[in-house]
Each structure stands twice: as structure tokens, then as C-alpha cells.
Design a protein around this motif. Structure first.
Motif, PDB file in Angstrom:
ATOM      1  N   THR A 150     -14.995 -55.484   7.467  1.00 25.56           N
ATOM      2  CA  THR A 150     -17.202 -55.790   7.433  1.00 25.56           C
ATOM      3  C   THR A 150     -16.573 -55.014   8.348  1.00 25.56           C
ATOM      4  O   THR A 150     -16.870 -54.970   9.633  1.00 25.56           O
ATOM      5  N   GLN A 174     -32.215 -44.603   4.923  1.00 18.59           N
ATOM      6  CA  GLN A 174     -31.673 -46.958   4.423  1.00 18.59           C
ATOM      7  C   GLN A 174     -31.229 -47.063   5.250  1.00 18.59           C
ATOM      8  O   GLN A 174     -29.836 -46.918   5.746  1.00 18.59           O
ATOM      9  N   SER A 176     -28.992 -50.710   6.752  1.00 13.06           N
ATOM     10  CA  SER A 176     -28.268 -51.523   6.347  1.00 13.06           C
ATOM     11  C   SER A 176     -27.269 -52.254   6.595  1.00 13.06           C
ATOM     12  O   SER A 176     -26.864 -52.093   8.215  1.00 13.06           O
ATOM     13  N   SER A 179     -21.799 -53.880   5.891  1.00  8.44           N
ATOM     14  CA  SER A 179     -21.319 -52.927   4.671  1.00  8.44           C
ATOM     15  C   SER A 179     -19.739 -53.722   4.642  1.00  8.44           C
ATOM     16  O   SER A 179     -19.291 -54.055   5.572  1.00  8.44           O
ATOM     17  N   SER A 234     -25.969 -47.816  11.929  1.00  6.62           N
ATOM     18  CA  SER A 234     -26.245 -48.438  10.148  1.00  6.62           C
ATOM     19  C   SER A 234     -24.733 -48.667   9.523  1.00  6.62           C
ATOM     20  O   SER A 234     -24.559 -47.298  10.001  1.00  6.62           O
ATOM     21  N   LYS A 237     -22.594 -46.368   3.597  1.00 11.50           N
ATOM     22  CA  LYS A 237     -22.725 -46.725   2.164  1.00 11.50           C
ATOM     23  C   LYS A 237     -22.688 -46.353   1.402  1.00 11.50           C
ATOM     24  O   LYS A 237     -23.116 -45.375   1.313  1.00 11.50           O
ATOM     25  N   ALA A 239     -21.591 -45.258  -3.367  1.00 13.41           N
ATOM     26  CA  ALA A 239     -21.719 -46.039  -4.406  1.00 13.41           C
ATOM     27  C   ALA A 239     -21.093 -47.327  -4.675  1.00 13.41           C
ATOM     28  O   ALA A 239     -19.995 -47.143  -4.224  1.00 13.41           O
ATOM     29  N   GLY A 240     -21.445 -48.010  -5.386  1.00 14.23           N
ATOM     30  CA  GLY A 240     -21.134 -49.925  -5.494  1.00 14.23           C
ATOM     31  C   GLY A 240     -21.377 -50.345  -4.081  1.00 14.23           C
ATOM     32  O   GLY A 240     -21.106 -51.490  -4.289  1.00 14.23           O
ATOM     33  N   ASP A 241     -22.514 -49.800  -3.190  1.00 10.11           N
ATOM     34  CA  ASP A 241     -22.286 -50.708  -2.091  1.00 10.11           C
ATOM     35  C   ASP A 241     -21.353 -50.831  -1.158  1.00 10.11           C
ATOM     36  O   ASP A 241     -21.742 -52.047  -0.678  1.00 10.11           O
ATOM     37  N   HIS A 242     -20.887 -50.104  -1.319  1.00  7.30           N
ATOM     38  CA  HIS A 242     -19.854 -50.533  -0.733  1.00  7.30           C
ATOM     39  C   HIS A 242     -19.240 -49.405   0.661  1.00  7.30           C
ATOM     40  O   HIS A 242     -19.976 -48.249   0.210  1.00  7.30           O
ATOM     41  N   ASP A 244     -18.670 -46.963   3.439  1.00  9.60           N
ATOM     42  CA  ASP A 244     -18.541 -45.447   3.793  1.00  9.60           C
ATOM     43  C   ASP A 244     -17.002 -45.749   4.798  1.00  9.60           C
ATOM     44  O   ASP A 244     -17.259 -45.917   5.614  1.00  9.60           O
TER      45      ASP A 244
END
Length: 253
Positions: A150, A174, A176, A179, A234, A237, A239-242, A244
Motif C-alpha cells: 500500500t 487526479q 489519489s 493505492s 500522490s 494508479k 486500470a482497476g484502481d491498482h 502503478d
């Protein structure tokens, strides 16, 4: 004749300067390699990390795309440089008569953040699995699921909760808050070796100035001061909100 001799003397001096100045980048590279270098072992390219005492043979993006070892090495160098800068006292923001706005009921907070720079950076790899001993196996040993890493937002020193809200609201990407990593493919530890999974998270950085401003019913809007060269980071991320970032197997022998 005298002019010709002077010309030859200047030319010789220039050659000497070029020879010594040309060697400087190589000397600098050897002193500032941050413990990272690429060698060949039995004809195979290997990235040596002398700082963490591990070796890398392969690296992959979060989606499974292979990353050349040279590029991975440069990313690790940049991450270590950035980590050193973040931890140094010189990274503190410059305070120019800054006064965070304390709002009475009749004052509207119009403070804002102006972004001057943005960039993306791969940070230091983190261990994402237990050691996997493949010394007694006839086949490479698979790792298809690692521990979740995390990553959370990071901030420059001295920023208040209000400062952070201004940056979040006005960053050009954007934001975050956190993640989590997710391995969606299989990596393999080589036969006869012991290794573990690593994950280097990618962060989006923003740097700029905060202007404190309050608008009063009678006197109008007033600037209360500024904080310059503040920054926030930040976790990026996919796709899938995981998270990067890049996965690799670190070998301990």
C-alpha cells in the motif's frame, strides 16, 4: 611567426582541456552510481544493487510489460536521488510572510495553489513476498501472488491540513490518497536461486505556490501571504484502481 606559435600554443591548451573535461562525466558516473551497475554473468545481463545486496535479471510494469534493465536502473537511481532530496532539510518550502487563513464566519477563504511543475517518479522498491528457495527444483519457481504493497500520499515539510487541501484541489492530475499493488501475472525465480518479489510504486508529484487570500464583506479580498515551492505526491494508479509501478525478482544469492 610569433602569431603562428601563439595559435599552436592555444590549440594545444584546448586539446588538454578537452581531454580532461571529457573524462569528468565518467568519473562522476562511477562516484554517483548509487550502488547500481549492470554486468554480464555467464552471458546473461544482470543489474547489481550493491546497496541492498541483491541482483535483478528482469523487471516488469504493473501490466506485465517488460522493462529493460538499463531503464529500471535509471529509475532506481532517480528514486534514490529524490528520496535523499525529500529527507534533506534543503527541501523545506520558502515562507514569504505566509499566514494561514483563520476564518471568522463572515470571511470567505479564497486561498489557492498554483502548480509550477509536475512529474512522475518510480520510488524505492519494497519487498512484496517472502524469500522463495528454488535451489532444489528442476523448474523455475513461480510467484503469481505477492503481499499487497500500500502506497500513501506524501507531503513536503510544514504543510497544514488546509495547505494539503489546496494542493489536492488544484493539482493537474487526479489525486489519489492511497493505492494498493496487485500482481496480475506470474514471475519466476530461477533454478538454483533464492529470490523474492519487489514492487517499486510510481508517484505523481506536483510543486508550486500557495497564496493565502480572504474576502471580507466590507474591505474586499486581501492577500495574507504565500508559501512557495511546496510539494505533494500522490500514488499513481492503473486500470482497476491498482497501484502503478514496477515488479521485479530480487535475488539474494
Amino acid at each position: 611567426m610569433k602569431n603562428k606559435a601563439s595559435f599552436l600554443l592555444v590549440a594545444c591548451l584546448c586539446c588538454i582541456v578537452l581531454v580532461f573535461s571529457g573524462s569528468t562525466p565518467f568519473a562522476q558516473a562511477s562516484n554517483d552510481d548509487y550502488g547500481l551497475k549492470i554486468i554480464y554473468e555467464n552471458g546473461e545481463k544482470v543489474l547489481i544493487d550493491e546497496k541492498d545486496n541483491v541482483k535483478y535479471y528482469e523487471a516488469f510494469k504493473a501490466d506485465g510489460t517488460p522493462v529493460p534493465l538499463e531503464k529500471y536502473m535509471e529509475s532506481l537511481k532517480k528514486g534514490r536521488i529524490l528520496a535523499a532530496q525529500i529527507s534533506s532539510k534543503s527541501n523545506l518550502y520558502k515562507n514569504t510572510d505566509a499566514e494561514e487563513l483563520v476564518n471568522p464566519l463572515n470571511v470567505v477563504d479564497m486561498s489557492y495553489y498554483s502548480e509550477k511543475q509536475k512529474w512522475s517518479e518510480l520510488m524505492t522498491p519494497r519487498k512484496a513476498s517472502a524469500d522463495l528457495n528454488c535451489t532444489g527444483s528442476a523448474l523455475p519457481c513461480p510467484i503469481s501472488k505477492g503481499e499487497t504493497i500500500t502506497s500513501t500520499e506524501n507531503w513536503g515539510a510544514g504543510l497544514t491540513a488546509g495547505d494539503k487541501s489546496y494542493i489536492k484541489a488544484n493539482a493537474s492530475f487526479q489525486w489519489s490518497t492511497s493505492s494498493a499493488s496487485n500482481l496480475t501475472y506470474t514471475l519466476y525465480v530461477k533454478i538454483g536461486r533464492t529470490g523474492y518479489l519487489t514492487f517499486a510504486p510510481r508517484y505523481n508529484f506536483t510543486k508550486g505556490n500557495i497564496t493565502y487570500m480572504g474576502c471580507y464583506p466590507v474591505t474586499g479580498c486581501q492577500t495574507m501571504g504565500t508559501k512557495t515551492d511546496v510539494w505533494g505526491a500522490s500514488p499513481a494508479k492503473v486500470a482497476g484502481d491498482h497501484a502503478d509501478g514496477e515488479f521485479a525478482i530480487a535475488y539474494v544469492n
